[in-house]
Design a protein around this motif. Sequence first.
Motif, PDB file in Angstrom:
ATOM      1  N   ILE A  31       0.820  -1.211   0.000  1.00  0.00           N
ATOM      2  CA  ILE A  31       0.000   0.000   0.000  1.00  0.00           C
ATOM      3  C   ILE A  31       0.852   1.258   0.000  1.00  0.00           C
ATOM      4  N   ASP A  32       1.982   1.212   0.674  1.00  0.00           N
ATOM      5  CA  ASP A  32       2.810   2.395   0.852  1.00  0.00           C
ATOM      6  C   ASP A  32       3.210   3.030  -0.477  1.00  0.00           C
ATOM      7  N   ARG A  33       3.346   2.214  -1.503  1.00  0.00           N
ATOM      8  CA  ARG A  33       3.750   2.749  -2.811  1.00  0.00           C
ATOM      9  C   ARG A  33       2.700   3.664  -3.419  1.00  0.00           C
ATOM     10  N   PHE A  34       1.459   3.529  -2.951  1.00  0.00           N
ATOM     11  CA  PHE A  34       0.381   4.301  -3.556  1.00  0.00           C
ATOM     12  C   PHE A  34      -0.145   5.412  -2.649  1.00  0.00           C
ATOM     13  N   VAL A  35       0.408   5.535  -1.451  1.00  0.00           N
ATOM     14  CA  VAL A  35      -0.043   6.576  -0.515  1.00  0.00           C
ATOM     15  C   VAL A  35       0.735   7.857  -0.797  1.00  0.00           C
ATOM     16  N   ASP A  36       0.040   8.855  -1.263  1.00  0.00           N
ATOM     17  CA  ASP A  36       0.648  10.145  -1.579  1.00  0.00           C
ATOM     18  C   ASP A  36       0.077  11.208  -0.642  1.00  0.00           C
ATOM     19  N   ILE A  66      -5.150   5.100   8.216  1.00  0.00           N
ATOM     20  CA  ILE A  66      -5.147   4.161   7.091  1.00  0.00           C
ATOM     21  C   ILE A  66      -4.847   2.750   7.584  1.00  0.00           C
ATOM     22  N   VAL A  67      -3.888   2.632   8.502  1.00  0.00           N
ATOM     23  CA  VAL A  67      -3.578   1.321   9.087  1.00  0.00           C
ATOM     24  C   VAL A  67      -4.810   0.747   9.778  1.00  0.00           C
ATOM     25  N   GLY A  68      -5.494   1.574  10.568  1.00  0.00           N
ATOM     26  CA  GLY A  68      -6.657   1.100  11.306  1.00  0.00           C
ATOM     27  C   GLY A  68      -7.761   0.611  10.401  1.00  0.00           C
ATOM     28  N   TYR A  69      -8.064   1.352   9.339  1.00  0.00           N
ATOM     29  CA  TYR A  69      -9.166   0.962   8.474  1.00  0.00           C
ATOM     30  C   TYR A  69      -8.776  -0.169   7.524  1.00  0.00           C
ATOM     31  N   CYS A  70      -7.513  -0.275   7.161  1.00  0.00           N
ATOM     32  CA  CYS A  70      -7.081  -1.382   6.297  1.00  0.00           C
ATOM     33  C   CYS A  70      -7.143  -2.716   7.026  1.00  0.00           C
ATOM     34  N   PHE A  71      -6.902  -2.704   8.326  1.00  0.00           N
ATOM     35  CA  PHE A  71      -6.866  -3.947   9.100  1.00  0.00           C
ATOM     36  C   PHE A  71      -8.071  -4.114  10.017  1.00  0.00           C
ATOM     37  N   GLY A  72      -9.078  -3.268   9.868  1.00  0.00           N
ATOM     38  CA  GLY A  72     -10.300  -3.428  10.649  1.00  0.00           C
ATOM     39  C   GLY A  72     -10.114  -3.187  12.126  1.00  0.00           C
ATOM     40  N   ILE A  73      -9.197  -2.288  12.495  1.00  0.00           N
ATOM     41  CA  ILE A  73      -8.991  -1.946  13.910  1.00  0.00           C
ATOM     42  C   ILE A  73      -9.936  -0.799  14.235  1.00  0.00           C
ATOM     43  N   LEU A 407     -18.133  -5.449  -2.464  1.00  0.00           N
ATOM     44  CA  LEU A 407     -17.429  -4.401  -1.727  1.00  0.00           C
ATOM     45  C   LEU A 407     -18.091  -4.130  -0.380  1.00  0.00           C
ATOM     46  N   PHE A 408     -19.401  -4.158  -0.344  1.00  0.00           N
ATOM     47  CA  PHE A 408     -20.097  -3.970   0.922  1.00  0.00           C
ATOM     48  C   PHE A 408     -19.841  -5.150   1.867  1.00  0.00           C
ATOM     49  N   ALA A 409     -19.790  -6.360   1.314  1.00  0.00           N
ATOM     50  CA  ALA A 409     -19.470  -7.524   2.153  1.00  0.00           C
ATOM     51  C   ALA A 409     -18.058  -7.403   2.717  1.00  0.00           C
ATOM     52  N   HIS A 410     -17.116  -6.953   1.890  1.00  0.00           N
ATOM     53  CA  HIS A 410     -15.733  -6.737   2.346  1.00  0.00           C
ATOM     54  C   HIS A 410     -15.693  -5.647   3.411  1.00  0.00           C
ATOM     55  N   LEU A 411     -16.489  -4.604   3.213  1.00  0.00           N
ATOM     56  CA  LEU A 411     -16.536  -3.495   4.165  1.00  0.00           C
ATOM     57  C   LEU A 411     -16.964  -3.973   5.551  1.00  0.00           C
ATOM     58  N   LYS A 412     -17.946  -4.853   5.597  1.00  0.00           N
ATOM     59  CA  LYS A 412     -18.506  -5.260   6.886  1.00  0.00           C
ATOM     60  C   LYS A 412     -17.771  -6.442   7.499  1.00  0.00           C
ATOM     61  N   ARG A 413     -17.306  -7.373   6.693  1.00  0.00           N
ATOM     62  CA  ARG A 413     -16.710  -8.594   7.239  1.00  0.00           C
ATOM     63  C   ARG A 413     -15.208  -8.480   7.454  1.00  0.00           C
ATOM     64  N   LEU A 441      -7.041   1.388  -1.780  1.00  0.00           N
ATOM     65  CA  LEU A 441      -5.616   1.109  -1.623  1.00  0.00           C
ATOM     66  C   LEU A 441      -5.350  -0.391  -1.636  1.00  0.00           C
ATOM     67  N   ARG A 442      -6.200  -1.157  -0.993  1.00  0.00           N
ATOM     68  CA  ARG A 442      -6.040  -2.608  -1.014  1.00  0.00           C
ATOM     69  C   ARG A 442      -6.221  -3.151  -2.423  1.00  0.00           C
ATOM     70  N   LYS A 443      -7.150  -2.577  -3.177  1.00  0.00           N
ATOM     71  CA  LYS A 443      -7.351  -3.008  -4.560  1.00  0.00           C
ATOM     72  C   LYS A 443      -6.126  -2.667  -5.409  1.00  0.00           C
ATOM     73  N   LEU A 444      -5.589  -1.466  -5.224  1.00  0.00           N
ATOM     74  CA  LEU A 444      -4.365  -1.087  -5.938  1.00  0.00           C
ATOM     75  C   LEU A 444      -3.232  -2.047  -5.623  1.00  0.00           C
ATOM     76  N   ALA A 445      -3.062  -2.362  -4.337  1.00  0.00           N
ATOM     77  CA  ALA A 445      -1.972  -3.260  -3.940  1.00  0.00           C
ATOM     78  C   ALA A 445      -2.148  -4.645  -4.546  1.00  0.00           C
ATOM     79  N   LYS A 446      -3.396  -5.106  -4.647  1.00  0.00           N
ATOM     80  CA  LYS A 446      -3.646  -6.437  -5.179  1.00  0.00           C
ATOM     81  C   LYS A 446      -3.424  -6.506  -6.684  1.00  0.00           C
ATOM     82  N   ILE A 447      -3.955  -5.525  -7.421  1.00  0.00           N
ATOM     83  CA  ILE A 447      -3.882  -5.574  -8.872  1.00  0.00           C
ATOM     84  C   ILE A 447      -2.509  -5.184  -9.387  1.00  0.00           C
ATOM     85  N   CYS A 448      -1.878  -4.201  -8.736  1.00  0.00           N
ATOM     86  CA  CYS A 448      -0.623  -3.648  -9.259  1.00  0.00           C
ATOM     87  C   CYS A 448       0.619  -4.247  -8.597  1.00  0.00           C
ATOM     88  N   SER A 449       0.463  -5.307  -7.823  1.00  0.00           N
ATOM     89  CA  SER A 449       1.622  -5.867  -7.111  1.00  0.00           C
ATOM     90  C   SER A 449       2.685  -6.389  -8.060  1.00  0.00           C
TER      91      SER A 449
END
Length: 457
Positions: A31-36, A66-73, A407-413, A441-449
């Motif tokens: 993710i860090d590569r895409f955080v501006d 960003i860390v908190g929301y990416c990892f569901g904290i 995306l909504f399922a990913h958001l909640k689960r 950001l997670r989508k960017l990291a997955k597709i552009c890895s």
Amino acid sequence: MMGEQSAMQEELFYGFSLERYVPADHLLRAIDRFVDLSGVRQHLAPYYSPIGRPSIDPELLIRMLIVGYCFGIRSERRLCEEVHLNLACRWFCRLGLEGDVPDHSTFSKTRHGRFRDADLLRELFETVVRRCMREGLGGGEGFAVDASMIVADAHRQRGIETAEELNPTAKRAVAEYLATLDDAAFGAATPVEPKFISPVDPAARWTASWGGPAVYAYCTNYLIDVEHAIIVDVEPSTAVRQAEVTAAKTMIERTHDEFGLWPERLIADTGYGSAEMLNWLVHERGIEPHIPVFDKSKCKDGTFSREDFAYDHSSDTYRCPGGKLLQHYRRRFTTPRTGVGKDNTLRYLASKHDCDACALKPRCCPNTPARKVTRSIYEGARDMARDIAKTDAYQTSRYQRKKVEMLFAHLKRILKLDRLRLRGPCGARDEFHLAAIAQNLRKLAKICSRRTVIPAS
């Protein structure tokens, strides 16, 4: 021979590098590569005093969020503990081994003040969307829109019946509620008054739309690009269908203004298939509606439905199955009349003489003297949507619509955002924007890895 670990001894010097200890495939490294965040300080500069004691770096707070929301904290206390102990989080937040983690109360103070005044989270969301477009993930050929209900931070068994009972000491919650009374996405979405109002979050809607027990809730509205499921816009609204339709219009217009994206087609469920919405898409925006038409003209008692009557556009008449005409008016008026009802429909009436002599009357209008057929003034847009529904492209769109539901399922689960932590429309807006930033950001990291990443500028 059983081994035994020697007692830990403190060393005078350590050769340690956080960069080396963060795995190459760790999510935060991807993710860090895409955080501006290069524009954060300049964006917030007008909201900080040029003198006085230096504040906590706003870039650090954003990275921690960003860390908190990416990892569901969901807890900011828990987030501070995780950043303090986790080497990867320290690396992502640029804290090093000895950097101090800010106190959890700093987030609340800064969020309610400078971040909201500067609309910083919206700016960050748009920055991430632009980065997605630079990576080729936001073509804008097809969009899908939908809404999902998120439970508010309000006890469902503690409510009041009228706004006059609100506690005036709850300044922020009441002020935000009053500010949204004329907002088409909140108070002005429907004239129907809710059964109960939450005293701690009066803008949250009392609803049981998901079929379970009634709760106080908001809706998060997503507008996504269906090719890669990138969220191109997000908007909070009250939990009623009219507000969701209004939010969809707002997001489509804002996406065009901010990013220059104009979809060829819009994919949605039946809730967006009202005549007014279809007319807005077809005639005002030139967008193909891949949306099921919201239609209640089908008769369930065995009598003829409106679809059994043939409409002739040139004469503006209907012809019944018995071959008789149904006309809008059967005589001329001195003062021309439009005949449009309050529900934006036109009525076409058959002659009582024709209906009395018709053998099909028991199947057509057994309980009325003559048959009546209504037609929306936006029926042209509805007919276009019906024609699109017969194509193969429409069937493809039906499958693509599932991407927004995923995306909504990913958001909640995964991100654990099934219940809000913050109160009020502003709190809901902050959480929805941060969650959408994390998902993109997670989508960017997955597709552009495995791609050659374009450096952030």
